[in-house]
Structures are given as C-alpha cells and as structure tokens.
Design a protein around this motif. Structure first.
Motif, PDB file in Angstrom:
ATOM      1  N   TYR A 228      45.535  37.964  34.611  1.00 21.07           N
ATOM      2  CA  TYR A 228      45.335  38.689  35.871  1.00 21.07           C
ATOM      3  C   TYR A 228      44.187  38.093  36.669  1.00 21.07           C
ATOM      4  O   TYR A 228      44.283  37.916  37.898  1.00 21.07           O
ATOM      5  CB  TYR A 228      45.056  40.161  35.572  1.00 21.07           C
ATOM      6  CG  TYR A 228      44.682  40.968  36.792  1.00 21.07           C
ATOM      7  CD1 TYR A 228      45.660  41.415  37.674  1.00 21.07           C
ATOM      8  CD2 TYR A 228      43.351  41.285  37.060  1.00 21.07           C
ATOM      9  CE1 TYR A 228      45.318  42.150  38.804  1.00 21.07           C
ATOM     10  CE2 TYR A 228      43.001  42.025  38.181  1.00 21.07           C
ATOM     11  CZ  TYR A 228      43.987  42.455  39.046  1.00 21.07           C
ATOM     12  OH  TYR A 228      43.646  43.169  40.165  1.00 21.07           O
ATOM     13  N   LEU A 229      43.086  37.758  35.983  1.00 20.15           N
ATOM     14  CA  LEU A 229      41.939  37.169  36.661  1.00 20.15           C
ATOM     15  C   LEU A 229      42.294  35.834  37.309  1.00 20.15           C
ATOM     16  O   LEU A 229      41.768  35.493  38.373  1.00 20.15           O
ATOM     17  CB  LEU A 229      40.787  36.974  35.678  1.00 20.15           C
ATOM     18  CG  LEU A 229      40.065  38.245  35.219  1.00 20.15           C
ATOM     19  CD1 LEU A 229      39.160  37.942  34.025  1.00 20.15           C
ATOM     20  CD2 LEU A 229      39.255  38.851  36.358  1.00 20.15           C
ATOM     21  N   GLY A 230      43.192  35.080  36.675  1.00 20.85           N
ATOM     22  CA  GLY A 230      43.588  33.787  37.237  1.00 20.85           C
ATOM     23  C   GLY A 230      44.581  33.905  38.373  1.00 20.85           C
ATOM     24  O   GLY A 230      44.403  33.307  39.441  1.00 20.85           O
ATOM     25  N   ALA A 231      45.633  34.699  38.161  1.00 23.15           N
ATOM     26  CA  ALA A 231      46.706  34.787  39.149  1.00 23.15           C
ATOM     27  C   ALA A 231      46.336  35.656  40.345  1.00 23.15           C
ATOM     28  O   ALA A 231      46.582  35.289  41.498  1.00 23.15           O
ATOM     29  CB  ALA A 231      47.978  35.331  38.482  1.00 23.15           C
ATOM     30  N   ALA A 232      45.738  36.819  40.084  1.00 30.03           N
ATOM     31  CA  ALA A 232      45.442  37.754  41.169  1.00 30.03           C
ATOM     32  C   ALA A 232      44.057  37.522  41.764  1.00 30.03           C
ATOM     33  O   ALA A 232      43.909  37.288  42.964  1.00 30.03           O
ATOM     34  CB  ALA A 232      45.564  39.192  40.662  1.00 30.03           C
ATOM     35  N   VAL A 233      43.025  37.577  40.905  1.00 32.59           N
ATOM     36  CA  VAL A 233      41.646  37.514  41.412  1.00 32.59           C
ATOM     37  C   VAL A 233      41.309  36.118  41.930  1.00 32.59           C
ATOM     38  O   VAL A 233      40.756  35.972  43.027  1.00 32.59           O
ATOM     39  CB  VAL A 233      40.658  37.937  40.311  1.00 32.59           C
ATOM     40  CG1 VAL A 233      39.225  37.812  40.813  1.00 32.59           C
ATOM     41  CG2 VAL A 233      40.944  39.371  39.871  1.00 32.59           C
ATOM     42  N   MET A 234      41.652  35.081  41.161  1.00 32.26           N
ATOM     43  CA  MET A 234      41.291  33.725  41.564  1.00 32.26           C
ATOM     44  C   MET A 234      42.220  33.196  42.646  1.00 32.26           C
ATOM     45  O   MET A 234      41.786  32.863  43.753  1.00 32.26           O
ATOM     46  CB  MET A 234      41.328  32.793  40.345  1.00 32.26           C
ATOM     47  CG  MET A 234      40.890  31.366  40.649  1.00 32.26           C
ATOM     48  SD  MET A 234      39.155  31.314  41.120  1.00 32.26           S
ATOM     49  CE  MET A 234      39.101  29.795  42.035  1.00 32.26           C
ATOM     50  N   PHE A 235      43.509  33.131  42.357  1.00 36.66           N
ATOM     51  CA  PHE A 235      44.440  32.508  43.299  1.00 36.66           C
ATOM     52  C   PHE A 235      44.671  33.370  44.548  1.00 36.66           C
ATOM     53  O   PHE A 235      44.451  32.931  45.672  1.00 36.66           O
ATOM     54  CB  PHE A 235      45.778  32.224  42.613  1.00 36.66           C
ATOM     55  CG  PHE A 235      46.821  31.690  43.548  1.00 36.66           C
ATOM     56  CD1 PHE A 235      46.743  30.389  44.020  1.00 36.66           C
ATOM     57  CD2 PHE A 235      47.870  32.498  43.973  1.00 36.66           C
ATOM     58  CE1 PHE A 235      47.694  29.893  44.905  1.00 36.66           C
ATOM     59  CE2 PHE A 235      48.824  32.007  44.853  1.00 36.66           C
ATOM     60  CZ  PHE A 235      48.728  30.702  45.324  1.00 36.66           C
ATOM     61  N   LEU A 236      45.090  34.613  44.344  1.00 36.99           N
ATOM     62  CA  LEU A 236      45.419  35.457  45.493  1.00 36.99           C
ATOM     63  C   LEU A 236      44.167  35.928  46.233  1.00 36.99           C
ATOM     64  O   LEU A 236      44.087  35.840  47.467  1.00 36.99           O
ATOM     65  CB  LEU A 236      46.245  36.655  45.037  1.00 36.99           C
ATOM     66  CG  LEU A 236      46.779  37.577  46.147  1.00 36.99           C
ATOM     67  CD1 LEU A 236      47.618  36.776  47.128  1.00 36.99           C
ATOM     68  CD2 LEU A 236      47.597  38.710  45.539  1.00 36.99           C
ATOM     69  N   GLY A 237      43.159  36.430  45.482  1.00 36.83           N
ATOM     70  CA  GLY A 237      41.950  36.934  46.122  1.00 36.83           C
ATOM     71  C   GLY A 237      41.218  35.859  46.903  1.00 36.83           C
ATOM     72  O   GLY A 237      40.897  36.034  48.084  1.00 36.83           O
TER      73      GLY A 237
END
Length: 310
Positions: A228-237
């Motif tokens: 989640y930290l990679g896909a949502a927080v890092m990439f999307l955020g």
C-alpha cells in the motif's frame, strides 16, 4: 507544459492529502514486522515496478540536459532517500498521530525555500497561519508522553523535523524541475533512486526491534501495508502532488500539507487506538487554526510566476 483549471490541482492535492494521512498508520503497522529499511525498500520497489514504463521517456529527457539531471539527482536524494531514513526511525519513537502533526512545519520550510530560490511570495496572513501551526507543533512535542508504542516521542518528533527539512529541499527543486519534467517522470525518478538507495542499505545488518502496536492486526497486514505504501502513498500520492506542482506555486501547493496531520490524527486514534493528552489536543487545534488562516485568499496578490494567489 499543459495547464489545467485550478480546481483540478486542488482536487489532486486533496486526494494526495487523504492518502498521505493514512501513511503514518500504515508505516507503523509495517514496522511491527519489518525493519525500517526493509519497509522503505519494499515500498520503493513496489512503486518502481509501476513506474517502469516511464523510464524510456525520462532517459530521453535527461541524457542531453546535465543541469536538469544534476538538480533531479539532488532532489530525489533529499526525498525519498534522506527523508524516509529520518521518517522511518521517527515512527519507532513517536506515535503516527504526533509524527503527522509535526509535518505541519513543512509548508513553512517550503515557503522559505520558494521565497529564496523561486522568488515566490505569500501574504503576511499566510505567514501568521504558518507560525500558528509551528507553535502548535512545539506545544505538541513538549506535551508528549511515552507509551509502549512511543518510547521517546520528543526524539521521534525531532527526527521527523529533519525529515521535513530534506523534504522541503525536494519540493523547491521539484517545482523548478516541473518546467522540464512531467509529474510521472518526477515520481518515477523518486522511485528509481529510492529503490536503489534502500536496497543497498538492506545489505547491511539491521537490528529488528518490532514496533509494539496497541491493537492486534492480522499476520498478513504488515506486508500488505508495504504494498500500500508503494502503490498508493508513493506512486499515487506523490504523483498527484507532483502534478499539482506543475500548475501551482510551491508554497501555495504545500500549504495543503497542513491538512495531512488532521487525517493522520483521526486514523491513528481511531484505527490504532493511539492516545493523546488534553494538551496535545489543544496543540492540534492550534495547528488546524493555522491551516485555516493560511487558506484565506490574498486579494490582488501575484506570485513571481504571475499566478494569482487565490
């Protein structure tokens, strides 16, 4: 660079804020099973896999532009590399709610950097709002108490402050680079650099001292949080935030970061059962009050770039 209606940039920032508000709790859960560098390397590798299609266009842009390449290298070394080192260890000593509230200092640091290097100007009222937020953070740190999941909150908050200083350097550089690189290219460069940097750090022995959570979580949850930290927080955020930087002054865009602690506060208290004292709630109210003041429009003002400050 293509421009969009200002509302589009505001919506992008609001979605990024909500996503980032959840990052402290997700990181706390991941640290219950994995070492800090393992968590960060995992999130970077996840984002890197998503960003692989962007690599050819990034290479074509940078291969004949050494100045842009040099500034980009410095920017992505500041964040995610230095930023996540400090933030990863900060969460071992303080609660996710307090770490999120310390993040309210970021707009002040960015506004100062943008004023010095990008010639951006903010209203006096905005600076008053930033000062209120900073004062709230000071009160928050002084009123912090130790707990099983936050053994040294003052140390944790200081580490988070160093993370913020490196993050502000990234934002100022990213605003400058947004004239030459797309939001996806900026996000991809962050992911590539972060994956390489933290994968190397993982080769060194690391003491594994799992963070003690105040609520039970399923055994699969820490690994899911890394994804989640990679896909949502890092990439999307970060993708949405970098997109907003292409159309807004750095100081104005980063003012939205003051809303991250609000989301982090609710998520940390209600989902991880973290505790805050009455003094800390008062400090949180002061921070939120500062946020409201920074959003009051500056009538007739213009930034150095000619944009109206709205």
């Amino acid at each position: 660079m293509k421009t969009h209606p200002r509302l589009v940039y505001y919506l992008a920032l609001m979605v990024a804020v909500v996503i980032w508000g959840s990052s402290f709790s997700a990181l706390k859960v991941a640290l219950a099973e994995f070492a800090p560098m393992q968590v960060i390397a995992g999130r970077m590798l996840t984002s890197t896999l998503i960003c692989l299609p962007v690599l050819p266009s990034l290479w074509r842009t940078l291969k004949n532009d050494r100045k842009t390449a040099g500034i980009l290298l410095f920017a992505v070394f500041c964040e995610p590399c230095i930023y996540f080192v400090f933030e990863g260890y900060a969460l071992r000593y303080t609660t996710s709610s307090q770490a999120g509230l310390v993040l309210s200092i970021l707009p002040v640091a960015v506004a100062l950097g943008a004023w010095i290097f990008l010639k951006e100007r903010l209203s006096l009222l905005a600076w008053v709002g930033f000062a209120c937020s900073a004062l709230g953070v000071v009160v928050l740190s002084l009123g912090a108490v130790s707990s099983e999941s936050a053994p040294d909150p003052l140390l944790g908050n200081v580490l988070e402050l160093f993370a913020i200083l490196s993050g502000s350097a990234y934002v100022v550089c990213a605003k400058y680079l947004s004239r030459r690189l797309t939001a996806l290219q900026l996000t991809a460069a962050m992911s590539y650099m972060g994956a390489a940097f933290f994968s190397l750090l993982c080769l060194f022995p690391q003491p594994v001292e799992p963070v003690q959570l105040e609520v039970a979580v399923p055994s699969w949850m820490p690994l899911a949080c890394i994804v989640y930290l990679g896909a949502a927080v890092m990439f999307l955020g970060y993708g949405l935030y970098n997109f907003a930087l292409t159309g807004m002054p750095a100081g104005q865009a980063t003012a939205f970061m003051n809303l991250v602690p609000v989301c982090s506060l609710f998520i940390g208290v209600f989902f991880l059962h973290e505790q805050m004292t009455l003094m800390q709630y008062g400090a949180a109210a002061l921070v939120i009050g500062g946020v409201v003041i920074t959003q009051i429009p500056k009538r007739g003002g213009r930034t150095a770039g000619g944009d109206h400050v709205q």
